[in-house]
Scaffold this motif. Structure first.
Motif, PDB file in Angstrom:
ATOM      1  N   GLN A   1      28.542 -20.612  27.891  1.00  0.00           N
ATOM      2  CA  GLN A   1      28.348 -21.609  27.207  1.00  0.00           C
ATOM      3  C   GLN A   1      27.392 -21.666  26.052  1.00  0.00           C
ATOM      4  O   GLN A   1      26.233 -22.393  26.040  1.00  0.00           O
ATOM      5  CB  GLN A   1      28.080 -22.964  28.067  1.00  0.00           C
ATOM      6  CG  GLN A   1      29.276 -23.459  28.996  1.00  0.00           C
ATOM      7  CD  GLN A   1      28.681 -24.711  29.833  1.00  0.00           C
ATOM      8  OE1 GLN A   1      28.877 -25.673  29.180  1.00  0.00           O
ATOM      9  NE2 GLN A   1      28.523 -24.604  30.853  1.00  0.00           N
TER      10      GLN A   1
ATOM     11  N   MET B   1      26.217 -24.939  23.956  1.00  0.00           N
ATOM     12  CA  MET B   1      27.536 -26.042  24.034  1.00  0.00           C
ATOM     13  C   MET B   1      27.515 -26.902  25.106  1.00  0.00           C
ATOM     14  O   MET B   1      28.521 -27.388  25.509  1.00  0.00           O
ATOM     15  CB  MET B   1      28.533 -25.035  23.863  1.00  0.00           C
ATOM     16  CG  MET B   1      28.718 -23.704  22.715  1.00  0.00           C
ATOM     17  SD  MET B   1      30.300 -22.755  23.146  1.00  0.00           S
ATOM     18  CE  MET B   1      31.586 -23.631  23.098  1.00  0.00           C
ATOM     19  N   MET B   2      26.384 -27.305  25.718  1.00  0.00           N
ATOM     20  CA  MET B   2      26.372 -28.278  26.736  1.00  0.00           C
ATOM     21  C   MET B   2      25.175 -29.124  26.560  1.00  0.00           C
ATOM     22  O   MET B   2      24.320 -29.025  25.719  1.00  0.00           O
ATOM     23  CB  MET B   2      25.955 -27.568  28.192  1.00  0.00           C
ATOM     24  CG  MET B   2      24.750 -27.131  28.467  1.00  0.00           C
ATOM     25  SD  MET B   2      24.120 -25.646  27.396  1.00  0.00           S
ATOM     26  CE  MET B   2      24.814 -24.478  28.243  1.00  0.00           C
TER      27      MET B   2
END
Length: 395
Positions: free
Chosen positions: A282, A291-292
């Motif tokens: 991620q 991306m979290m």
């Protein structure tokens, strides 16, 4: 004493008793008035429970202040768990002996069902500060005592996890006794594991989904409740990326992490590759971006300062940002945070916040002096602790 005798003998005449005392007496009916000592829980199990707990960490951090308070006032201090089982005590010379004689010691059980009405039990049951004076106690063994207690809360969950109690002989009662209990409760809560980093150190993983990063004090990173095992440089890269959710080019990331150090771009790429693997993929590239969902203790502190909540900011501030880091972006932010915290305290020297800050910056005497100046001649329970801070710093 007359009201207590009337109650024990089930006679009339207890209307003069405060409602909270009368209610506590009613809950103490299973206890014999002839009880000589509080019952003891298993001492080994009690010690094991306390060791390494958030309460133990907090007491250890502020123990000097607690001991000074007990010695100066010839008090006995106690910290309990949520069952009103004593976990820690410290007493002045006279009160220490009195406390030992009635099992006001670690493993002693001081709930109403065990020993009857007392300030610890009322404060634990009601969640409010409490005072019990002389014959307001149910058991005659402490009729010559006065006790003040205040609840202790987990600063992350808000759950009440115990109480702190101050006790002495009834003839030494003081009008600021209850206020002192409140101040000491805030002092302990402020020293308790309060950030996500400290919370996880006690064995409890963050419950929030996504990435949770603590870098104030000691660094820890958690992804979806699982702790990440990262080296120092990977943690620094992760921290920089958390602070820049918009993403960074390779060149900007290199400058923020390494500055003018002679470290190749290939080295940075290798560290990013290891970090991406730890994050389960991620971590996007071009630009480098997480991306979290991300939560950091740095953002918590900045938000609290922005709202003017100085006390909350100090409680959330676990220490310097990655002490010793040579990543330019993080070193600059760490300095900004430290200066902002100090300036906020100089502008609003809340005594509880200043005491907590003194644990993190024991030689910053100007903040303590500003707080004492703001208090002026007022009688405040934090004054002896603040003066003790100055003395310890050699001022």
């Amino acid at each position: 004493m007359r009201a207590w005798t009337s109650f024990i003998e089930r006679a009339d005449g207890v209307a003069e008793v405060r409602p909270e005392i009368l209610r506590s007496w009613e809950l103490s009916g299973t206890v014999s008035p002839d009880v000589r000592q509080a019952p003891l829980a298993d001492e080994a199990e009690t010690a094991a429970y306390f060791q390494g707990s958030p309460l133990q960490i907090a007491v250890e951090r502020v123990e000097e202040d607690l001991r000074k308070t007990a010695e100066d006032g010839d008090l006995v201090l106690a910290v309990t768990d949520s069952q009103t089982r004593v976990l820690w005590t410290y007493g002045g010379r006279v009160m220490r002996r009195k406390a030992e004689s009635v099992n006001f010691v670690p493993a002693g059980r001081w709930d109403e069902a065990s020993v009857g009405t007392n300030a610890l039990a009322i404060s634990m049951r009601t969640g409010e500060p409490a005072m019990v004076f002389s014959a307001e106690h149910y058991a005659p063994i402490v009729h010559n005592w006065v006790c003040w207690a205040a609840p202790l809360h987990d600063p992350v969950s808000g759950e009440q996890i115990g109480v702190i109690d101050l006790s002495t002989t009834w003839d030494r009662t003081h009008p600021i006794g209850l206020a002192t209990a409140r101040v000491l409760a805030r002092l302990i809560e402020g020293a308790m594991p309060h950030s996500r980093q400290w919370r996880s150190s006690s064995g409890l993983a963050p419950s929030e989904p996504g990435l949770t990063l603590s870098v104030l004090g000691t660094a820890e990173a958690w992804l979806d409740g699982q702790r990440l095992l990262l080296n120092r440089r990977q943690t620094e890269i992760l921290a920089v990326l958390c602070l820049h959710p918009e993403g960074l080019s390779l060149e900007r990331l290199h400058a923020m992490v390494y500055g003018d150090q002679a470290v190749t771009v290939s080295t940075l790429k290798a560290e990013v590759s290891h970090l991406r693997a730890a994050l389960g993929g991620q971590l996007a590239s071009r630009p480098y971006r997480l991306m979290m969902p991300v939560q950091t203790d740095v953002e918590d502190v900045l938000a609290l300062l922005g709202r003017g909540d100085v006390r909350g900011a100090v409680l959330a501030y676990g220490g310097d940002l990655l002490p010793g880091t040579n990543a330019p972006e993080l070193a600059e932010l760490g300095e900004y945070l430290a200066v902002s915290m100090r300036e906020a305290l100089l502008a609003d020297p809340d005594p509880a916040a200043v005491l907590r800050y003194g644990e993190l910056a024991p030689y910053d005497t100007e903040v303590v002096e500003r707080c004492l100046a703001a208090l002026g001649e007022r009688d405040h329970p934090a004054k002896p602790l603040l003066k003790g801070r100055l003395a310890a710093a050699g001022r």
